[in-house]
Design a protein around this motif. Sequence first.
Motif, PDB file in Angstrom:
ATOM      1  N   SER A   1       4.010  11.573  -9.968  1.00 30.68           N
ATOM      2  CA  SER A   1       3.450  10.837 -11.056  1.00 30.68           C
ATOM      3  C   SER A   1       2.841   9.696 -10.445  1.00 30.68           C
ATOM      4  CB  SER A   1       4.431  10.498 -11.945  1.00 30.68           C
ATOM      5  OG  SER A   1       5.536   9.827 -11.758  1.00 30.68           O
ATOM      6  N   ASN A   2       3.392   9.082  -9.416  1.00 26.90           N
ATOM      7  CA  ASN A   2       2.798   7.760  -8.580  1.00 26.90           C
ATOM      8  C   ASN A   2       1.570   8.053  -7.569  1.00 26.90           C
ATOM      9  OD1 ASN A   2       4.577   6.096  -9.684  1.00 26.90           O
ATOM     10  ND2 ASN A   2       6.215   6.582  -8.256  1.00 26.90           N
ATOM     11  N   ASN A   3       1.117   9.355  -7.689  1.00 28.04           N
ATOM     12  CA  ASN A   3       0.026   9.686  -6.875  1.00 28.04           C
ATOM     13  C   ASN A   3       0.245   9.628  -5.354  1.00 28.04           C
ATOM     14  OD1 ASN A   3      -1.872  10.221  -8.789  1.00 28.04           O
ATOM     15  ND2 ASN A   3      -2.270   8.088  -9.256  1.00 28.04           N
TER      16      ASN A   3
ATOM     17  N   PHE B   1       2.640   5.187   8.589  1.00 26.35           N
ATOM     18  CA  PHE B   1       1.298   5.370   9.264  1.00 26.35           C
ATOM     19  C   PHE B   1       0.434   4.489   8.708  1.00 26.35           C
ATOM     20  CE2 PHE B   1      -2.415   8.755   9.576  1.00 26.35           C
ATOM     21  CZ  PHE B   1      -3.134   8.056  10.502  1.00 26.35           C
ATOM     22  N   PHE B   2       0.059   3.307   9.359  1.00 26.68           N
ATOM     23  CA  PHE B   2      -0.913   2.238   8.798  1.00 26.68           C
ATOM     24  C   PHE B   2      -2.006   1.681   9.764  1.00 26.68           C
ATOM     25  CE2 PHE B   2      -1.213  -2.428   8.139  1.00 26.68           C
ATOM     26  CZ  PHE B   2      -1.746  -2.176   6.464  1.00 26.68           C
ATOM     27  N   VAL B   3      -3.170   1.527   9.417  1.00 29.74           N
ATOM     28  CA  VAL B   3      -4.137   0.617  10.173  1.00 29.74           C
ATOM     29  C   VAL B   3      -4.484  -0.556   9.472  1.00 29.74           C
ATOM     30  CG1 VAL B   3      -6.655   0.931  11.290  1.00 29.74           C
ATOM     31  CG2 VAL B   3      -4.896   3.004  11.140  1.00 29.74           C
ATOM     32  N   ILE B   4      -4.733  -1.595  10.104  1.00 31.02           N
ATOM     33  CA  ILE B   4      -5.076  -2.835   9.194  1.00 31.02           C
ATOM     34  C   ILE B   4      -6.442  -2.565   8.815  1.00 31.02           C
ATOM     35  CG2 ILE B   4      -3.630  -4.311  10.652  1.00 31.02           C
ATOM     36  CD1 ILE B   4      -6.066  -5.330  12.053  1.00 31.02           C
TER      37      ILE B   4
ATOM     38  N   PHE C   1       4.315  11.909   3.820  1.00 28.56           N
ATOM     39  CA  PHE C   1       3.911  11.798   2.283  1.00 28.56           C
ATOM     40  C   PHE C   1       2.331  11.013   2.461  1.00 28.56           C
ATOM     41  CE2 PHE C   1       8.226  12.104   1.799  1.00 28.56           C
ATOM     42  CZ  PHE C   1       8.372  12.715   0.506  1.00 28.56           C
ATOM     43  N   ALA C   2       1.388  11.095   1.624  1.00 30.54           N
ATOM     44  CA  ALA C   2       0.266  10.586   1.692  1.00 30.54           C
ATOM     45  C   ALA C   2      -0.317   9.958   0.436  1.00 30.54           C
ATOM     46  CB  ALA C   2      -0.729  11.784   2.226  1.00 30.54           C
TER      47      ALA C   2
ATOM     48  N   GLU D   1       0.794  -1.313   0.020  1.00 30.68           N
ATOM     49  CA  GLU D   1      -0.100  -0.296   0.069  1.00 30.68           C
ATOM     50  C   GLU D   1       0.949   1.336  -0.017  1.00 30.68           C
ATOM     51  OE1 GLU D   1      -3.566  -0.108   2.553  1.00 30.68           O
ATOM     52  OE2 GLU D   1      -3.144  -2.333   2.718  1.00 30.68           O
ATOM     53  N   GLN D   2       2.014   1.147  -0.490  1.00 26.27           N
ATOM     54  CA  GLN D   2       2.817   2.392  -0.703  1.00 26.27           C
ATOM     55  C   GLN D   2       3.423   3.059   0.640  1.00 26.27           C
ATOM     56  OE1 GLN D   2       0.386   4.494  -3.444  1.00 26.27           O
ATOM     57  NE2 GLN D   2       1.956   4.507  -4.945  1.00 26.27           N
ATOM     58  N   VAL D   3       3.481   2.076   1.793  1.00 25.40           N
ATOM     59  CA  VAL D   3       3.985   2.389   3.044  1.00 25.40           C
ATOM     60  C   VAL D   3       5.442   2.068   3.009  1.00 25.40           C
ATOM     61  CG1 VAL D   3       3.966   2.294   5.632  1.00 25.40           C
ATOM     62  CG2 VAL D   3       1.785   2.590   3.864  1.00 25.40           C
ATOM     63  N   SER D   4       6.370   2.870   3.304  1.00 25.27           N
ATOM     64  CA  SER D   4       7.776   2.423   3.289  1.00 25.27           C
ATOM     65  C   SER D   4       8.271   1.983   4.733  1.00 25.27           C
ATOM     66  CB  SER D   4       8.641   3.667   3.110  1.00 25.27           C
ATOM     67  OG  SER D   4      10.157   3.448   3.035  1.00 25.27           O
ATOM     68  N   ILE D   5       9.044   1.000   4.780  1.00 28.45           N
ATOM     69  CA  ILE D   5       9.476   0.709   6.143  1.00 28.45           C
ATOM     70  C   ILE D   5      10.809   1.052   6.372  1.00 28.45           C
ATOM     71  CG2 ILE D   5      10.216  -1.640   7.298  1.00 28.45           C
ATOM     72  CD1 ILE D   5       8.170  -2.980   5.819  1.00 28.45           C
ATOM     73  N   ASN D   6      11.542   1.585   5.502  1.00 28.80           N
ATOM     74  CA  ASN D   6      12.959   2.060   5.537  1.00 28.80           C
ATOM     75  C   ASN D   6      13.087   3.439   5.168  1.00 28.80           C
ATOM     76  OD1 ASN D   6      14.303  -0.148   6.967  1.00 28.80           O
ATOM     77  ND2 ASN D   6      14.114  -1.352   4.758  1.00 28.80           N
ATOM     78  N   PRO D   7      13.656   4.299   5.875  1.00 26.70           N
ATOM     79  CA  PRO D   7      14.235   4.117   7.290  1.00 26.70           C
ATOM     80  C   PRO D   7      12.858   4.087   8.375  1.00 26.70           C
ATOM     81  CG  PRO D   7      14.682   6.225   6.856  1.00 26.70           C
ATOM     82  CD  PRO D   7      14.185   5.790   5.648  1.00 26.70           C
TER      83      PRO D   7
END
Length: 122
Positions: free
Chosen positions: A113-115, A62-65, A92-93, A24-30
């Motif tokens: 460009s990746n929204n 930022f993530f909710v299941i 970033f959203a 879902e485009q949520v980065s883990i690093n860093p």
Amino acid sequence: MVKYCNIPIDIAKDFLIKNKVYKEQVSINPLADMFLGCYLGNKLIGIVGLSSTKKTSRIKQFFVIQEERRKGFGSKLLKNIIKNTDKKITAFATEYSIKLFLNNNFIIKRKNSNNIYFIERN
């Protein structure tokens, strides 16, 4: 029972990996410097991280299941993390999360460009 609290970085990292947030485009690093978690009973259902520099703080990871979205948990996590800094906040959203940020006084600075939106709040 719902509880919002600080969580250790290793628990946050495990949560992010287990829930495959990269899909879902949520980065883990860093990873962020600190994390707040949302527990529903004994289950961690959402997290939000914050990293700071001298002038700004950045909301990260930022993530909710999926099954607990649109129930107010993300809004409450965001409001709680905002209380942890008096600096300008950036993030970033995605298309999915942008309304949540806009409803909490963030403004869009640009969109790539990746929204993905770069947003900030003074």
